[in-house]
Motif scaffolding. Structure first.
Motif: not given
Length: 364
Positions: A146, A237-238, A240, A333, A337-338, A340-342, A344-345
């Protein structure tokens, strides 16, 4: 130092200061290439934050070089653009140098027999195989995807290129170029103050703004439209959260009808002819939503106002106005933060947006 978005934001003013002081050396590869012939226009190909950086720098470049500057997405360039010519100076922009779309778009231009400069944070990346010359824009190190430091230094590099190329082609007298660089150095000192001021503003508004922020609309104009675009991207991004950027007046031609009392609207106000219109929008928008906020370089008070009254011209105000959005993303973040970050990776890897790492990365 621990890797965090906030730390990279804190490092940015000093990195910018260093780049300005070394402007001629930093931009030599691209300015030498530009000076080989007379061009009628510049075309920049990029995606994501790099695209937003090019949009942000565009008007400064046009004003300084007295040339039309076009900014195209990598996907459109690759799949739809058909008009290329030798009178256009082509630039490909990508911080990691691993964007599959950007590299493919650059290769398309190269394969048609035209020169293209690649600008990146890693000159040993795959990008070096898809351009005539490759140039490091002076990001330093940034290992978090990010990007904040990368966006700001990319905007700065494009502006420094414009100044140094204008100097070499006699579009600017040396004294004028030096004066612009001096203004840029002063701006970096303002950036440091804005970081601390924004952190205090963030803490004061956490409950009212950030914990209740669901759908965000951001307006900007001129070079600050690029800031609005990057601000929306960082929030998406960060955190959601749905965020959309609009040119200020275009917001009034349709998108404002979506602005209900649960919407958050953030208005970027910069010095210049449109400033009074931005302030008018801020004052009147409370009729649609109580969650109206103003980021402004004018002296102004109010619970929903972040006043950053530093002596910078409109085209340089972008370096100040981006900081609040970067910090909203970074501090938000840190607070969760998000979730669901993992996921989206994994999704990004499945869509092959970046080429595989080679082990030579200095950042992303």
């Amino acid at each position: 130092m621990q890797e965090s978005m906030r730390n990279y934001i804190m490092e940015t003013p000093d990195q910018c200061q260093q780049n300005i002081m070394q402007a001629a050396e930093l931009t030599q590869i691209i300015t030498d290439e530009f000076c080989k012939q007379t061009y009628k226009r510049i075309q920049i190909v990029a995606s994501g934050s790099s695209y937003n950086a090019a949009v942000t720098a565009r008007y400064f470049m046009e004003k300084t070089l007295k040339l039309k500057v076009e900014v195209l997405t990598s996907f459109s360039t690759l799949n739809y653009e058909t008009m290329f010519d030798a009178e256009t100076f082509y630039i490909g922009l990508g911080q990691s140098g691993r964007s599959t779309n950007t590299n493919a778009a650059m290769r398309k231009i190269i394969d048609r027999g035209y020169s293209l400069i690649g600008l990146t944070g890693n000159v040993e990346s795959e990008m070096k195989c898809n351009c005539t010359q490759i140039c490091n824009w002076g990001v330093g190190i940034e290992k978090i995807g990010y990007v904040t430091k990368g966006y700001t230094t990319a905007v700065l590099f494009l502006m420094l290129f414009a100044v140094e190329a204008a100097r070499k082609t006699n579009r600017l007298r040396s004294q004028e170029a030096n004066s612009i660089l001096k203004e840029m150095l002063s701006m970096t000192e303002c950036m440091k103050k804005v970081i601390h001021q924004t952190e205090s503003w963030y803490k004061a508004n956490t409950a009212g703004l950030f914990t209740e922020m669901n759908r965000i609309q951001i307006t900007g104009y001129g070079s600050n439209l690029g800031v609005a675009m990057e601000g929306a991207l960082k929030i998406e991004e960060t955190l959601a959260r749905a965020a959309t950027a609009y040119e200020m007046e275009e917001y009034l031609h349709g998108p404002c009808y979506e602005t209900t009392p649960d919407r958050t609207v953030m208005i970027i106000d910069a010095p210049g002819s449109a400033s009074s219109r931005a302030y008018q929008l801020y004052q009147k928008l409370f009729a649609l939503t109580p969650k109206t906020y103003l980021i402004t370089t004018r002296k102004c008070e109010g619970e929903h106002v972040l006043s950053l009254p530093y002596p910078v011209k409109e085209e340089l105000s972008v370096f100040i106005n981006i900081i609040p959005f970067q910090l909203i993303a970074a501090l938000g973040r840190e607070q969760g933060g998000n979730p669901y970050e993992d996921r989206f990776t994994v999704f990004g890897d499945a869509m092959s947006t970046k080429s595989p790492r080679k082990g030579n990365e200095v950042g992303l």
